[in-house]
Every structure is written in C-alpha cells, then in structure tokens.
Design a protein around this motif. Structure first.
Motif, PDB file in Angstrom:
ATOM      1  N   UNK A   1     -57.192 -25.935  86.302  1.00  0.00           N
ATOM      2  CA  UNK A   1     -57.567 -25.677  84.871  1.00  0.00           C
ATOM      3  C   UNK A   1     -56.772 -24.478  84.470  1.00  0.00           C
ATOM      4  N   UNK A   2     -56.554 -23.650  85.144  1.00  0.00           N
ATOM      5  CA  UNK A   2     -55.688 -22.298  84.774  1.00  0.00           C
ATOM      6  C   UNK A   2     -54.353 -22.879  84.577  1.00  0.00           C
ATOM      7  N   UNK A   3     -53.773 -23.647  85.568  1.00  0.00           N
ATOM      8  CA  UNK A   3     -52.546 -24.278  85.484  1.00  0.00           C
ATOM      9  C   UNK A   3     -52.249 -24.777  84.198  1.00  0.00           C
ATOM     10  N   UNK A   4     -53.171 -25.715  83.683  1.00  0.00           N
ATOM     11  CA  UNK A   4     -52.956 -26.532  82.472  1.00  0.00           C
ATOM     12  C   UNK A   4     -53.046 -25.602  81.462  1.00  0.00           C
ATOM     13  N   UNK A   5     -53.970 -24.604  81.293  1.00  0.00           N
ATOM     14  CA  UNK A   5     -54.010 -23.555  80.356  1.00  0.00           C
ATOM     15  C   UNK A   5     -52.746 -23.048  80.164  1.00  0.00           C
TER      16      UNK A   5
ATOM     17  N   UNK B   1     -51.800 -24.036  76.826  1.00  0.00           N
ATOM     18  CA  UNK B   1     -52.654 -23.045  75.963  1.00  0.00           C
ATOM     19  C   UNK B   1     -54.248 -23.469  76.176  1.00  0.00           C
ATOM     20  N   UNK B   2     -54.569 -24.493  76.469  1.00  0.00           N
ATOM     21  CA  UNK B   2     -55.985 -24.788  76.997  1.00  0.00           C
ATOM     22  C   UNK B   2     -55.943 -26.175  78.044  1.00  0.00           C
ATOM     23  N   UNK B   3     -56.759 -25.859  79.168  1.00  0.00           N
ATOM     24  CA  UNK B   3     -56.899 -26.933  80.119  1.00  0.00           C
ATOM     25  C   UNK B   3     -58.393 -27.390  80.374  1.00  0.00           C
ATOM     26  N   UNK B   4     -58.417 -28.464  80.835  1.00  0.00           N
ATOM     27  CA  UNK B   4     -59.692 -28.956  81.234  1.00  0.00           C
ATOM     28  C   UNK B   4     -59.609 -30.106  82.429  1.00  0.00           C
ATOM     29  N   UNK B   5     -60.743 -29.668  83.434  1.00  0.00           N
ATOM     30  CA  UNK B   5     -60.869 -30.562  84.595  1.00  0.00           C
ATOM     31  C   UNK B   5     -62.232 -30.827  84.588  1.00  0.00           C
ATOM     32  N   UNK B   6     -62.444 -32.374  84.613  1.00  0.00           N
ATOM     33  CA  UNK B   6     -63.731 -32.727  84.805  1.00  0.00           C
ATOM     34  C   UNK B   6     -64.035 -33.417  86.128  1.00  0.00           C
TER      35      UNK B   6
ATOM     36  N   UNK C   1     -58.714 -21.249  78.835  1.00  0.00           N
ATOM     37  CA  UNK C   1     -57.724 -20.987  77.846  1.00  0.00           C
ATOM     38  C   UNK C   1     -56.914 -19.722  77.983  1.00  0.00           C
ATOM     39  N   UNK C   2     -55.765 -19.984  77.790  1.00  0.00           N
ATOM     40  CA  UNK C   2     -54.745 -18.839  78.080  1.00  0.00           C
ATOM     41  C   UNK C   2     -54.641 -17.980  76.574  1.00  0.00           C
TER      42      UNK C   2
ATOM     43  N   UNK D   1     -57.278 -15.696  82.110  1.00  0.00           N
ATOM     44  CA  UNK D   1     -58.049 -16.999  81.390  1.00  0.00           C
ATOM     45  C   UNK D   1     -59.338 -16.789  80.971  1.00  0.00           C
ATOM     46  N   UNK D   2     -59.432 -17.053  79.742  1.00  0.00           N
ATOM     47  CA  UNK D   2     -60.936 -17.290  79.068  1.00  0.00           C
ATOM     48  C   UNK D   2     -61.328 -18.637  79.958  1.00  0.00           C
ATOM     49  N   UNK D   3     -62.619 -18.642  80.208  1.00  0.00           N
ATOM     50  CA  UNK D   3     -63.105 -20.062  80.893  1.00  0.00           C
ATOM     51  C   UNK D   3     -64.509 -20.224  80.274  1.00  0.00           C
TER      52      UNK D   3
END
Length: 332
Positions: free
Chosen positions: A97-101, A105-110, A266-267, A132-134
């Motif tokens: 999720x950090x990598x995607x963010x 700019x924002x990443x989500x893993x479900x 969120x980065x 990152x904000x989480x």
C-alpha cells in the motif's frame, strides 16, 4: 517479572524457528510480538504467543503461506492471505500500500483469507515510518451484540489511523469495543476490575468484571449505538473491497480465521506543502495539550503519546511480563 526486550526477542525467535517458520518470518514475528510488548500492549504481544502457537499446531495458521496479489485496478489491489500468519501478511500488504501511494498519491490493498494481525498499530507505525498516512481496519468474529441485541452479531473490528510526525508519529489504534478482549484478559490476569464497563454479564447487565464479560464474549461497543453502526460499516467495507469473508461467515468457523482487512495509504509529499503538515499537527497537539485537566494529576495525550512514553520506560527498566504467560512460552 521484568525481562529485557533483547531476551524476549531471542526466546521468541528461537521458538518460531522450532515451529518451522523460515528465518526471515521468525525474525519478523519475534520482532513484532516484542515491539508490541515493549510499547505496553502485552495483550497483543507476548500474551498472544501461546494462542498463536496453538493455532499453528492446529493448522489454522499456515506457516509457509503468504499473501499474494489476485487482482489489480491501478492504485487498488486485491490480495489473498492464503491463511498465512497475520503479521507476515499485514507487513507485506502495508508495504505494498505504501508503494502504491508513493506511485499514485494513494494506494489501497484489500486482503482476504488472512489471520489475526495482532496489534494493528504496528502497521500504522510501519506506514508512518515510510512517511505515509494510513487508514487500516479488519473485521473479526462476532464478539459484541448490535446495540439493543442480546447475542453477539458484530465484531470489535480494530481501526487504525496513523500520521507521520518528526517529534513522534500520531497513531490511533482502537478496537470498536470499549476494551479489546486482549486488554480485558490483561485485567483478568492481574486480578483487577476494568475501570469502566466493558461488556455484558450472563444476566444482561453491564459489567466491569473481566471473568463475567469473557464468559460469553459480549463486549460493549464504543459510543453505544454509534460504535455498533461503525462496526457494521467496517465489516461491510472489508468484505466488499476484499471479496472476502464477513463477520457472519467468520462466525461459521470453529476458530477465528480467514478474516478480511483493508490497508489504505496516502503519500502527503504529493501536496508539496513544504513543512506545513508538521506545523498544523503541532498547532492541533499544542491546543489540545493546553487544556486544564479536570483532575490536576492527569495529563492530556495525543494518540500514540502514551505508548511512546511506555516504550521509553520499558527500554530503561525492562518489560513486565506475566509470570504464568512466560512460563507457558518457555514450555512451548
């Protein structure tokens, strides 16, 4: 009894190797369980180790399994935990999720089909350390009645929000029950009553007696009906986004497993605010700290502040560990 964090980590590392975890995962598990205990969260640290090993023995936790990506939608991904260790899966999904963010700019893993992640704040801190904000949450087995109901139908679904900060990260880590069941068990082990009502007894009366609450696992939702509603919404989101099991489905299993989780990062660097977030955080924290406490001996804290103080104290003095828990660990 007081034990150094180095000794706890060494004993746990050797224990996980004994139960056939590979070297990397044994180190990760030992570190996370130790760090949670160091921060004063024994309920999700050393106190959980005997139960964790019991689940390994029963095959509930698959020691060689790890989460893997099953679908990708740009900055949103679905992963399957394959019933691997919750800590290993959560660490991997937070990193993703950090990598995607940082890419979008924002990443989500479900994540679906995983096991208990132990202390959710671990992954909030992991994201904050990566700047990152989480926003993270998980569903659970039913252990709270919906507001007005007699029997448990909703979970105390842990909810985490973390915000990176140079002077100490802001980390909110809370179950949606007034007290997590691990914390209730902490009070039971110490032979103490809860400071406030924490659930219902077998006479449908609110109680602060750990034994009475744990007998049927009927926790009290935070905010009463509001916490009840929030629990249902988080369960819905975790289930829909991961295409995984709901609390209802988890309830059909003998042991809590194959749960669903969401990792949103969120980065903040994308905004290029040049230090403004730190100033805004200090403004909010200073304003909150400045309030006069009702009881002169009390201190006002921001989320995560007390854990940082507990950590500093335990690093200096050693960690208090319940003797019976430690004896169980040593016997494993």
């Amino acid at each position: 009894m007081q034990i150094s964090p180095e000794n706890i980590q060494k004993v746990l590392y050797e224990l996980f190797l004994k139960y056939k975890f590979n070297n990397t995962n044994a180190k990760l598990l030992a570190n996370v369980f130790t760090e949670s205990t160091l921060d004063g969260v024994s309920s999700h640290g050393v106190n959980r180790v005997p139960l964790f090993i019991e689940y390994v023995k029963k095959g509930v936790i698959k020691i060689d399994a790890e989460a893997e990506k099953t679908a990708s939608f740009g900055n949103i991904e679905r992963w399957d935990g394959n019933l691997g260790p919750g800590i290993v899966n959560a660490t991997k999904c937070t990193n993703r999720a950090v990598e995607l963010a940082k890419q979008h700019g924002m990443g989500m893993v479900a994540l679906r089909n995983t096991n208990h992640w132990m202390r959710g704040g671990t992954y909030g801190k992991q994201a904050a350390n990566a700047n990152c904000i989480s926003i993270l949450f998980t569903n659970t087995k039913p252990n709270m009645p919906p507001w007005g109901g007699k029997d448990s139908r909703i979970g105390n679904n842990p909810f985490v929000v973390s915000i990176p900060r140079k002077k100490g990260h802001v980390i909110l880590d809370m179950a949606l029950s007034q007290f997590s069941f691990g914390k209730i068990n902490d009070y039971r082990l110490k032979g103490e009553k809860l400071p406030y009502h924490g659930g219902w007894d077998d006479k449908d009366e609110l109680s602060n007696d750990p034994d009475k609450i744990l007998s049927k696992e009927r926790g009290l939702p935070i905010g009463y009906w509001k916490g009840s509603a929030l629990s249902m919404v988080l369960d819905m989101l975790a289930t829909i986004l991961s295409s995984g099991n709901s609390t209802y489905k988890i309830n059909s299993k003998e042991i809590e497993t194959a749960i669903s989780q969401v990792y949103i990062c969120i980065y903040p660097e994308v905004f290029k605010d040049n230090g403004l977030p730190e100033k805004l955080l200090e403004e909010i924290i200073d304003f909150t700290h400045s309030v006069e406490p009702i009881n002169p001996e009390d201190t006002i804290y921001y989320p995560g502040e007390r854990s940082a103080q507990t950590r500093a104290k335990n690093l200096k003095e050693g960690i208090f560990v319940n003797r019976s828990i430690w004896e169980k660990i040593m016997a494993l």
